[in-house]
Write a protein that holds these residues in place. Sequence first.
Motif, PDB file in Angstrom:
ATOM      1  N   GLU A  68       0.902  -1.322   0.011  1.00  0.00           N
ATOM      2  CA  GLU A  68       0.076  -0.052   0.088  1.00  0.00           C
ATOM      3  C   GLU A  68       0.772   1.285  -0.031  1.00  0.00           C
ATOM      4  OE1 GLU A  68      -3.347   0.387   2.710  1.00  0.00           O
ATOM      5  OE2 GLU A  68      -3.938  -1.746   2.280  1.00  0.00           O
ATOM      6  N   SER A  69       2.086   1.070   0.519  1.00  0.00           N
ATOM      7  CA  SER A  69       2.739   2.469   0.665  1.00  0.00           C
ATOM      8  C   SER A  69       3.348   2.710  -0.823  1.00  0.00           C
ATOM      9  CB  SER A  69       4.157   2.155   1.609  1.00  0.00           C
ATOM     10  OG  SER A  69       4.936   1.078   1.103  1.00  0.00           O
TER      11      SER A  69
ATOM     12  N   LEU B 261       0.652   3.986  -2.795  1.00  0.00           N
ATOM     13  CA  LEU B 261       0.494   5.589  -2.179  1.00  0.00           C
ATOM     14  C   LEU B 261       1.258   6.349  -3.106  1.00  0.00           C
ATOM     15  CD1 LEU B 261      -0.830   7.649  -0.658  1.00  0.00           C
ATOM     16  CD2 LEU B 261       0.592   7.027   1.337  1.00  0.00           C
TER      17      LEU B 261
ATOM     18  N   THR C 297       5.048  12.145  -0.664  1.00  0.00           N
ATOM     19  CA  THR C 297       3.955  12.203   0.192  1.00  0.00           C
ATOM     20  C   THR C 297       3.892  13.099   1.299  1.00  0.00           C
ATOM     21  OG1 THR C 297       4.153  10.280   1.368  1.00  0.00           O
ATOM     22  CG2 THR C 297       3.023   9.978  -0.574  1.00  0.00           C
TER      23      THR C 297
ATOM     24  N   ASN D 187      -5.060  10.787   3.203  1.00  0.00           N
ATOM     25  CA  ASN D 187      -6.081   9.641   3.600  1.00  0.00           C
ATOM     26  C   ASN D 187      -6.942   9.331   2.565  1.00  0.00           C
ATOM     27  OD1 ASN D 187      -5.127   9.799   6.313  1.00  0.00           O
ATOM     28  ND2 ASN D 187      -6.584  11.414   7.054  1.00  0.00           N
TER      29      ASN D 187
ATOM     30  N   CYS E  76      -4.779   6.960   0.424  1.00  0.00           N
ATOM     31  CA  CYS E  76      -4.552   5.676   1.040  1.00  0.00           C
ATOM     32  C   CYS E  76      -5.824   4.990   1.044  1.00  0.00           C
ATOM     33  CB  CYS E  76      -4.182   6.237   2.713  1.00  0.00           C
ATOM     34  SG  CYS E  76      -2.607   6.719   2.982  1.00  0.00           S
TER      35      CYS E  76
ATOM     36  N   ALA F  42      -5.530   3.310  -2.477  1.00  0.00           N
ATOM     37  CA  ALA F  42      -4.451   2.376  -2.434  1.00  0.00           C
ATOM     38  C   ALA F  42      -5.007   1.123  -1.774  1.00  0.00           C
ATOM     39  CB  ALA F  42      -3.139   2.902  -1.685  1.00  0.00           C
ATOM     40  N   SER F  43      -5.998   1.117  -0.893  1.00  0.00           N
ATOM     41  CA  SER F  43      -6.305  -0.026   0.118  1.00  0.00           C
ATOM     42  C   SER F  43      -7.418  -0.778  -1.030  1.00  0.00           C
ATOM     43  CB  SER F  43      -6.899   0.479   1.319  1.00  0.00           C
ATOM     44  OG  SER F  43      -7.971   1.132   1.316  1.00  0.00           O
TER      45      SER F  43
END
Length: 363
Positions: free
Chosen positions: A186-187, A190, A215, A224, A227, A230-231
């Motif tokens: 996920e990082s 992002l 970021t 957020n 994120c 991304a999730s």
Amino acid sequence: MAKERIISAATTTQQEETFNLSLRPESLHDYVGQPKLVEKLSITLAAVKQRKEPMEHVLLHGPPGLGKTTLAHIIANEMDTHVTVTAGPALTKPGDLVGILTKLQPHDVLFVDEIHRLQISLEEYLYSAMEDFKIDVQIDQGMHAKTITLPIKPFTLIGATTRAGMISGPMRSRFGITHNLEFYSESDLLAILTRSARLMNLIPSNSDLESIGDTSNLSSDILNALCAIASRSRGTPRIANRLLRRVRDFTQVKAGGELTPAVVDAALSLEGIDSLGIDDLDRKYMQVIADVYDGGPVGLEAIAATLGEDAGTLEEVVEPYLLQIGFLARTRKGRQLTTAAAQHLGLRISTSQNPADLFALED
């Protein structure tokens, strides 16, 4: 399937492919993710450029949407050469392949997508081309047949496949670098989304182009929101960029251009995508196992017949992600939902030993 899934890792339209091309990084420095592969390529590229030799042949395998085509363009850019793109199914006769190979210039890159679908007869032409930079072409047939040898310029073949096991041993052995692309964290997603959002003017552009994916200067709302995308992206950059485009449209029309987590939730809920990236077809698949087959185990053909879908489609399109996140188990008796899937669907596992009571609707 009747409708293209927004959450599919495959390219849906040529327009999308063109748009993705505008977002692709052009150098290894800007490439996010796959650190082991990037390190290997960096060392190899530096070495061959010093020796003024072509890059080794590269085989990239893994699920669609992870950047195999992007890496081919990056390698060509790093070598300051041209890339020719084709696909295994597009090469149907020797003349197709011979025409491409003879047009290549020194150190050019030939990218063959879906290389596992290349005909065996065409593979044999590639063997000598990859090893000796020459091809043997047969002229005429029967008693008048003769073979002429055509030299070709040193080049780099980059093959991409989602099914590495279908590539023949002789073909596989001719690649100097073979690497399996992994799903992105996920990082990493992002960072990719931040870069894409800046290129799409969805968030303020950073004047320092080297940190376009940085970021650190984002507001908490924007961070957020990205994120949240991304999730839902299933570890796949192509899906992440597709979801970002849908969010951009929703933000522009419904939210006055303001990107927030609430806007992301509203935009992707409209597409039927929840916080884990599960869409309507995934839910229908799991609901059938839960409601009709008491949580499983059940055979794939039975699930497909109940859903009215093709079994191969379910196996290739739906099941991989559910297996990846631990929502589905493949047993010798068939498919079975896990506890995590039951909790996500709002079901509870019964303590009864009766298989028919394995899953029950939660009050």
